[in-house]
Design a protein around this motif. Structure first.
Motif, PDB file in Angstrom:
ATOM      1  N   TRP A 119       0.834  -1.198   0.000  1.00  0.00           N
ATOM      2  CA  TRP A 119       0.000   0.000   0.000  1.00  0.00           C
ATOM      3  C   TRP A 119       0.872   1.253   0.000  1.00  0.00           C
ATOM      4  O   TRP A 119       2.038   1.232   0.409  1.00  0.00           O
ATOM      5  CB  TRP A 119      -0.972   0.032   1.188  1.00  0.00           C
ATOM      6  CG  TRP A 119      -0.362  -0.233   2.544  1.00  0.00           C
ATOM      7  CD1 TRP A 119      -0.409  -1.398   3.248  1.00  0.00           C
ATOM      8  CD2 TRP A 119       0.372   0.702   3.370  1.00  0.00           C
ATOM      9  NE1 TRP A 119       0.247  -1.280   4.452  1.00  0.00           N
ATOM     10  CE2 TRP A 119       0.731   0.019   4.554  1.00  0.00           C
ATOM     11  CE3 TRP A 119       0.775   2.018   3.224  1.00  0.00           C
ATOM     12  CZ2 TRP A 119       1.461   0.608   5.575  1.00  0.00           C
ATOM     13  CZ3 TRP A 119       1.498   2.627   4.249  1.00  0.00           C
ATOM     14  CH2 TRP A 119       1.831   1.925   5.411  1.00  0.00           C
ATOM     15  N   ASN A 156      -5.341   0.789  -4.702  1.00  0.00           N
ATOM     16  CA  ASN A 156      -4.602   1.198  -3.503  1.00  0.00           C
ATOM     17  C   ASN A 156      -5.538   1.339  -2.308  1.00  0.00           C
ATOM     18  O   ASN A 156      -5.172   1.018  -1.177  1.00  0.00           O
ATOM     19  CB  ASN A 156      -3.848   2.505  -3.761  1.00  0.00           C
ATOM     20  CG  ASN A 156      -2.810   2.786  -2.680  1.00  0.00           C
ATOM     21  OD1 ASN A 156      -1.826   2.056  -2.560  1.00  0.00           O
ATOM     22  ND2 ASN A 156      -3.047   3.828  -1.878  1.00  0.00           N
ATOM     23  N   ILE A 190      -5.080  -0.621   1.254  1.00  0.00           N
ATOM     24  CA  ILE A 190      -5.167   0.012   2.569  1.00  0.00           C
ATOM     25  C   ILE A 190      -6.231  -0.688   3.414  1.00  0.00           C
ATOM     26  O   ILE A 190      -6.024  -0.950   4.608  1.00  0.00           O
ATOM     27  CB  ILE A 190      -5.486   1.516   2.421  1.00  0.00           C
ATOM     28  CG1 ILE A 190      -4.307   2.248   1.769  1.00  0.00           C
ATOM     29  CG2 ILE A 190      -5.792   2.134   3.771  1.00  0.00           C
ATOM     30  CD1 ILE A 190      -4.578   3.702   1.440  1.00  0.00           C
TER      31      ILE A 190
END
Length: 607
Positions: free
Chosen positions: A563, A582, A586
């Motif tokens: 991430w 992304n 996360i």
């Protein structure tokens, strides 16, 4: 109920919203109309032609028709005498002003509001002896709250004059100017006091004056009051109080440092105080009605410690020999930073251990720190005009939390655009620039560009190529803040591209661009970290500039499963939106560790 806690991320997010409101309100302050243009005066007669105000459309406006005072005259000193009659709800006095003529003129304009002026009392003499023009008439222009004094000759440039005026006015319970206040004691009796609240434009309601922040002057104040009361003012007493023939008490105070009229303050009351001395030798006192004596200790202890902290932080000693803080029962604001005599609403100053809530304790400490910060940033150096109010308030709103963190380190507070500014400059450079700014403009006036100049100068001295003026204009001359759109690369070295657009809670709302040359683009300091090489210090800064067509950053080794997080520790005043993959990375991280939770939730809920 237990003490409420809040994460730093959430608190900073709230403070960002608060600062945005502060900036907008500050920028509007200079445009607001006066609240009350009423005034009473003994007028000789209306001015005759050609001074008629009913001029044709092509005739230039007369001096009194302009909202700003002319710059021909500069006040240097006020010798003020007040006789304050609380019982009969009135006051009277005299004002002798030392004024310097900077450019020849045959008219004097000063502010006056709700005051009775005796024409026969107005006298003009050349300071130190010599001739002076005579006063031919005085009259009122209520639209701008001016007392207009016409002369039979010209004041000479470079010459100083003593202008004396006697005045009187009502002592009303209206919470502005010089007003009457009250409280009920433990026996149920109503007790009275007189206090002042002059900001922004109500010193003129207590005495005729040059009531604009740029007109700094020294003040010598003498007060007579009924027995049973005593007087406080910005400065310490000059000798002992004197009982005069009619039994009243006369108090004369030391000459003040140069300051704006809105920072003058005096109180006539029967309060009690607790006191201590700061490490720098400043007499520090907190005043309240007698029944609240046990509620002043917290503000006293924390306030004295915060003064010590700010003296060290600014590297400039507290400029006055004493600091009084007083809790006024009837008060229109949370507090007012009058130099050397800060007035507070009771809830913003009084705290009783075991009775008051933890939230009240936090409020007292925060407000006290805010007002003490103003003693340097706002009082020592003062705004030139009200359109820079945001800078005074924004700065005090930032450093108040530095003061709080010093005396209550477990609370963990922080805030704002100025926090971002300190981060990209570095604390040492930031403090150097502040010291240079405060030293250069001590006892004078400045605009926000002056601060940016001194911070840029400090950065240059420390070998940093940072144009603070250019950067901060993008944050202060346009509304709102940006969203940074971040797109990861996959299938090789980890890199990302970034672009910006204005954040709007309603993306379909119509934008208005008052400053088209800025175009809602900002200088944005970017920091980042990743799971491949986590570093949450945020000390490596790259810049996204307003004119950047494409920004790309190679962050080195990593894999598609790592991430990426941008805006470490939320130093940047912006939101971040990532590509969908992304965001998912996360989200997966959050299942095991909440290290990035605060930033992710804050951004996702607002995008």
């Amino acid at each position: 109920m237990g003490e409420v806690t809040m994460s730093k991320g959430s608190f900073w997010a709230l403070m960002f919203a608060f600062l945005g409101t502060t900036l907008l309100v500050g920028l509007l302050c200079g445009l607001l109309p006066n609240r009350d243009a009423d005034c009473t005066i003994k007028v000789t007669e209306e001015p005759e032609e050609p001074r008629s105000t009913s001029s044709g459309p092509t005739t230039p406006p007369q001096l009194w028709e302009k909202i700003r005072l002319p710059t021909n005259l500069k006040p240097h000193h006020y010798d003020l005498f007040f006789r304050i009659d609380i019982t009969n709800e009135e006051f009277s006095g005299t004002n002798t002003m030392l004024i310097e003529c900077l450019q020849s003129i045959d008219i004097i304009l000063i502010h006056s509001k709700l005051l009775v002026i005796d024409d026969n009392s107005i006298t003009l003499a050349q300071n130190g002896g010599g001739g002076a023009p005579g006063v031919t008439r005085s009259w009122l222009y209520p639209e701008n709250q001016y007392l207009v004094i016409e002369l039979d000759g010209m004041l000479e440039a470079g010459t100083s004059y003593d202008l004396t005026i006697a005045f009187s006015g009502p002592l009303q319970e209206d919470l502005i100017g010089l007003y009457k206040s009250s409280y009920v004691n433990k026996d149920g009796d109503t007790k009275w006091l007189a206090s002042t609240f002059f900001a922004p434009t109500d010193a003129r309601k207590a005495f005729p004056c040059f009531d604009e922040p740029a007109h700094k002057a020294e003040f010598t104040v003498t007060i007579e009051n009924e027995p049973g009361y005593f007087a406080l003012a910005n400065m310490p007493l000059d000798g002992d109080n004197e009982t005069i023939a009619d039994g009243w008490v006369r108090s004369r105070f030391q000459k003040s440092v140069p300051m704006s009229t809105y920072l003058l303050c005096f109180v006539v009351c029967d309060f009690i105080s607790e006191e201590k001395e700061t490490q720098g030798g400043v007499q520090f006192r907190v005043w309240a009605r007698p029944e609240a004596r046990n509620s002043v200790r917290y503000a006293l202890e924390k306030g004295a410690d915060i003064i010590d902290f700010f003296e060290d932080y600014f590297q400039i000693p507290f400029p006055l020999p004493k600091m009084d803080m007083i809790a006024i029962p009837d008060f229109t604001a949370g507090a007012m930073e009058n130099w050397g005599l800060i007035t507070y609403r009771e809830t913003a100053l009084l705290y009783t251990e075991g009775v008051s809530s933890p939230r009240n304790k936090q409020r007292v400490c925060t407000v006290v720190s805010h007002e003490l910060a103003h003693q340097w940033f706002g009082n020592l150096v003062t705004l030139q005009w009200w359109d820079d109010t945001w800078l005074n308030e924004g700065f005090a709103s930032y450093v108040e939390y530095l003061g709080v963190e010093e005396v209550e380190p477990d609370w963990g507070m922080g805030a704002s655009i100025l926090r971002m500014l300190q981060n990209f400059l570095g604390e040492a450079t930031f403090k150097k620039g502040l010291n240079s700014y405060l030293t250069a403009f001590a006892y004078s006036n400045a605009v926000n560009g002056d601060l940016w100049f001194h911070l840029t100068q400090a950065a240059d001295e420390d070998g940093k190529d940072i144009d603070v003026t250019a950067i901060m204009e993008t944050w202060t001359l346009q509304m709102g803040f940006p969203v940074i759109d971040v797109t990861r690369s996959y299938g090789g070295n980890v890199e990302y591209s970034a672009s910006q657009h204005r954040f709007l809670s309603n993306p379909d709302s119509e934008e208005q661009n008052t400053y088209p040359d800025l175009g809602y683009k900002w200088y944005v300091p970017l920091t980042h970290t990743s799971s491949a090489n986590p570093n949450f210090q945020g000390d490596q800064i790259e810049w996204l500039n307003p004119d950047d067509e494409g920004y790309n950053k190679d962050i080195g080794e990593g894999s598609d499963s790592d991430w990426l997080l941008v805006n470490i520790r939320e130093y940047g005043y912006h939101r971040v939106n990532y590509d969908a993959n992304n965001w998912q990375l996360i989200a997966q991280q959050l299942e095991d560790d909440n290290t990035v939770r605060k930033r992710r939730v804050d951004c996702e809920l607002n995008l």
